[in-house]
Write an enzyme that holds these catalytic residues in place. Structure first.
Site: not given
Ligand SMILES: *Cc1c(COP(=O)(O)O)cnc(C)c1O
Length: 383
Positions: A52, A106, A176, A201
């Protein structure tokens, strides 16, 4: 953590960065070390290793690789993209503080900002895509937050003036960049302080893991690591191993996805059954020039609006054979979703339209399949 003398290209870094120098007989691939704990000296609290805490072999290699790809001092991998976002927000803001965020985000991030942060005593305000950030600043604003490109309309905010506003007021800009990947955009090169990814992703790239990444200055990553230790959304060894493996092919996957998405966007823009195409690589996109300046490729995500509204779009979705109907994005397989039923299901029709999500809106994550096959599937589905 990052070796700033690493001047090699992004494809080379994706494969080699972070991997310790080897001697004869060492494995070429980072071994998966699934031990949750590690032997230590009984007489000291120094250097305790525990999964962790993130000081495990798989985490350290991957964090160094990600820092090299983003050009940051340090990076950290967490249990999901939402863990990366929430711990970064908590690293900068607490009760009595204020967060200023883009209105186009998002859906999960919007939900976090509008439900959990106010409960913690953190005020949140949103700024429209073309709105004035400096006028919405408050004395207690602790961070600016946006995405590049923005989900699901693929608008591309100009990060440079935002970063300048942040610097003028001593407030970090957090971005992000899940949709861009470090292959298409490295936000730290454009005045951003901290970059976040959902590793689920493009970084993972194979739709088989859940991960989050934060990259930025050492002090910020240390604070996020402290939040991880206390709140707990750590990355497990198997995910870390898969994520390292996925990142090795990031550059070639993204290059293919950039190329196919641009070709499909151009083709869809001329299709009689399509009302609009949102893709930053199209000359008519409102942020095309900004995208040219900030991005090395326009990405594998495109959205289009089917004539006839949601009913017609649902018919198209049901006729896809190759393209899978599923939420998520960034994998080797093409995925389609309608944000009104997935990432933005929590919003009413007016809020959706305000974000640019018109009726009939389909979001397509272009995979690495042959362009001709994807075009044929779209053509058949559009009728
Ligand atoms: C999918 C996504 C998230 C969240 O990510 P997880 O891995 O599903 O928690 C945050 N920001 C964007 C732009 C995303 O496409």
């Amino acid at each position: 953590m990052n070796d700033r003398s690493d001047k090699r290209g992004p494809s080379t870094r994706a494969v080699h960065a972070g991997v310790p120098a080897a001697v004869q007989g060492d494995p070429v691939v980072t071994p998966l070390v699934s031990s949750a704990t590690f032997y230590n000296d009984p007489g000291t609290a120094e250097g305790l290793k525990y999964a962790r805490y993130g000081n495990t072999p798989n985490h350290e290699v991957l964090a160094a690789k990600l820092a090299a790809l983003e050009g940051s001092d340090a990076a950290i991998v967490l249990g999901s993209g939402m863990a990366a976002i929430s711990l970064t927000l908590l690293a900068f803001a607490g009760s009595g503080d204020h967060v200023l965020a883009s209105r186009q985000l998002y859906g999960g991030t919007l939900e976090l900002l509008t439900t959990e942060l106010p409960r913690l005593g953190i005020g949140v305000d949103f700024v429209d895509m073309d709105g004035r950030w400096s006028e919405a600043l408050r004395p207690n604003t602790r961070l600016l937050y946006t995405e590049i490109p923005v989900n699901p309309t693929l608008r591309v905010p100009d990060l440079r003036p935002l970063g300048a506003i942040g610097r003028e007021h001593g407030i970090p800009l957090i971005v992000d960049a899940t949709f861009a990947t470090p292959i298409n955009c490295r936000p730290l090169e454009h005045g951003v302080d901290v970059v976040i990814h959902s590793g689920t992703k493009y970084l993972g790239g194979h739709t088989d893991l859940v991960a989050g990444v934060v990259a930025g200055p050492e002090a910020v990553i240390d604070e996020v690591a402290l939040k991880r230790k206390r709140f707990g959304p750590a990355a497990d060894a198997h995910m870390l191993w898969l994520l390292e493996r996925g990142i090795k092919t990031l550059a070639i996957r993204v290059e293919r996805q950039n190329r196919t998405a641009l070709a499909l966007a151009r083709w869809l823009a001329d299709h009689t059954a399509v009302d609009a195409v949102h893709y930053p690589g199209l000359e008519g996109h409102p942020d095309h020039q900004v995208a040219r300046e900030l991005m090395d490729g326009f990405g594998g995500m495109l959205s289009f609006v089917v004539k006839g509204g949601d009913g017609a779009a649902l018919d198209v979705m049901r006729r896809f054979e190759l393209i899978a109907v599923a939420p998520s994005l960034g994998g080797v397989e093409s995925l389609a979703s309608m944000p009104r039923y997935t990432s933005h299901a929590g919003l009413d029709a007016d809020e959706r339209r305000r974000l640019g999500i018109d009726d009939g809106f389909i979001r397509l994550s272009v995979g690495i399949e042959d362009e001709a096959d994807l075009r044929a599937d779209l053509e058949a589905a559009l009728g």
